[in-house]
Enzyme design. Sequence first.
Site, PDB file in Angstrom:
ATOM      1  N   ASP A 346       0.822  -1.201   0.000  1.00 28.59           N
ATOM      2  CA  ASP A 346       0.000   0.000   0.000  1.00 28.59           C
ATOM      3  C   ASP A 346       0.862   1.259   0.000  1.00 28.59           C
ATOM      4  O   ASP A 346       0.642   2.190  -0.788  1.00 28.59           O
ATOM      5  CB  ASP A 346      -0.915  -0.015   1.228  1.00 28.59           C
ATOM      6  CG  ASP A 346      -2.212   0.732   0.980  1.00 28.59           C
ATOM      7  OD1 ASP A 346      -2.527   0.998  -0.191  1.00 28.59           O
ATOM      8  OD2 ASP A 346      -2.907   1.060   1.956  1.00 28.59           O
ATOM      9  N   ASP A 424      -8.937  -1.739   2.432  1.00 29.01           N
ATOM     10  CA  ASP A 424      -8.817  -1.151   3.761  1.00 29.01           C
ATOM     11  C   ASP A 424      -9.871  -1.699   4.721  1.00 29.01           C
ATOM     12  O   ASP A 424      -9.808  -1.442   5.930  1.00 29.01           O
ATOM     13  CB  ASP A 424      -8.945   0.371   3.669  1.00 29.01           C
ATOM     14  CG  ASP A 424      -7.877   0.975   2.778  1.00 29.01           C
ATOM     15  OD1 ASP A 424      -6.770   0.420   2.748  1.00 29.01           O
ATOM     16  OD2 ASP A 424      -8.158   1.982   2.104  1.00 29.01           O
TER      17      ASP A 424
END
Length: 533
Positions: A346, A424
């Site tokens: 990420d 997420d």
Amino acid sequence: MAVNLLIYLALMFCSQVDGQEAILHVSEGSTVREYCLVYNSSWSNISHSLTGAQSYKLVNLTSSPLCERGQLTPDFLLGQAVAVMPGECDFSTKAQVAQELGATALLVTSTDSMVTPSANDSEYRKVNIPLALMRHRDFLDILQVFSDGKEVRLYDPPAALFDASIIVMLLLAVFTVAMGGFWSGAAEKVKQTADPSADVNDEHSESSELSLYSPLKVLLFVGMMCVMLVLMYYFYRWLVYVIIVIFCLASATALYNCLDSLMTAVGFGTLSVSCRGKTLSVRSLLLAAVCITLAVIWGVYRNDDRWIWILQDLLGVAFCLNFLKTITLSNFKICVILLSLLLVYDVFFVFITPFMTSNGVSIMVQVALGPGAGGEKTDGKEVEVPGDFSPSYEKLPVVMRIPQFSSLAQNLCMTQFSILGYGDIIVPGLLVAYCHRFDVWIGNSRRIYFISCAIAYCVGLVVTFAVLLATKMGQPALLYLVPFTLLTSSILASVRKEFRQFWSGTTYHVLDDSRKPLLSDGKSGYADGVREC
């Protein structure tokens, strides 16, 4: 995936054009309309409030590009705003001609995407009137709705520092993670109650769950994600339709599983009918029809930002819930490996890749928003707003979207959303689900691991949003969510002196295909009565 992906800022040392979206307020008597404007705030001085904005009469000169004065007298446009067509000369020339004719504002109607008007420094000093772009279709609407007595005002309301959509997004994400973790633990409890021996090689177990138990498989999984993201960046135009089709199928299946399990939990009965020796469930048929219909509706109207976000979020929640129920992590070691690798993934694709791309925008942001995303920084310098209300580009259906409530000017130009990627929710959610299953394994009726990890996720998400608001910059949410959830779970297990068991997972181990199952007497690989010394 970055949370709330708004405008990603380019390198601070790069020269920037201070582009803004503003509002054109048109009124005549009790009739009032407002339209989108795009202007350069370093070039044009526009009021930040409607009450402080000067009122002008609007003159229609769209039959001319206004590149030269021609036969018009110097005071022809005195004290009035003028609308002209683009092309044939630059914006600075149009504005200077309008000034010579006495105009107090210049509106350039555009049939294409509206990009922040700009010029060199010497041209900036020659122009003293507001200059802005507006959609040509908006101008046609003005001509149809209003008569020649209409008045216009230009203003740019300041964007709110905090938008309530963030609260809605927070509640939606925490609900999804908590419910997904709860469902996973509840399924584990049912499995143990039904079969205390819990044979993981049971056919039903294999069909309903997929367990990640090998570090090698985790590495392959993360590697495939990296490859897929890079392919999406370079071949977005074609692969986006593959993802859309997959999302329709997967979300319809997930929604069916969620609704079917919910109806079973509340005791909703099934009505079965027999036809030619086959038994059909009426409830299943109705649920399948509803879920398929919703997925098809989303597929058809997926680019209508006015309302389709509601259906996308519904399907997205179902997809995440079903994923957290279906995919399980066998122990905390696998959780640490998976979450740590995805944290690096990420951060790399959000913070590092802007240094590698030609436009200074991260690969993650580019893929998540789509290469034609309007209202975003173009080349790190300009704002671009689509000329049409419905964007022609395709967006990946991999995010939760909540429209912002306070961005008046931006929403007139193009609906602005607070965005949270499915990753997420799913990635920390897998750890929350593991914590609940561990509570079930050790017989902890208070579900302390599950509750603590869910609270840690909520706190991590709050910190993510706080950093987002403070920096005005899209954040890789896993940078905050992974440490909060992993550290909370680790500390709790250590304090309760259960870390070794928490690290290793349940006693119902998933065996490698290369291993042979244990025999009933606890020895492996030998027939009864035959053993080596």
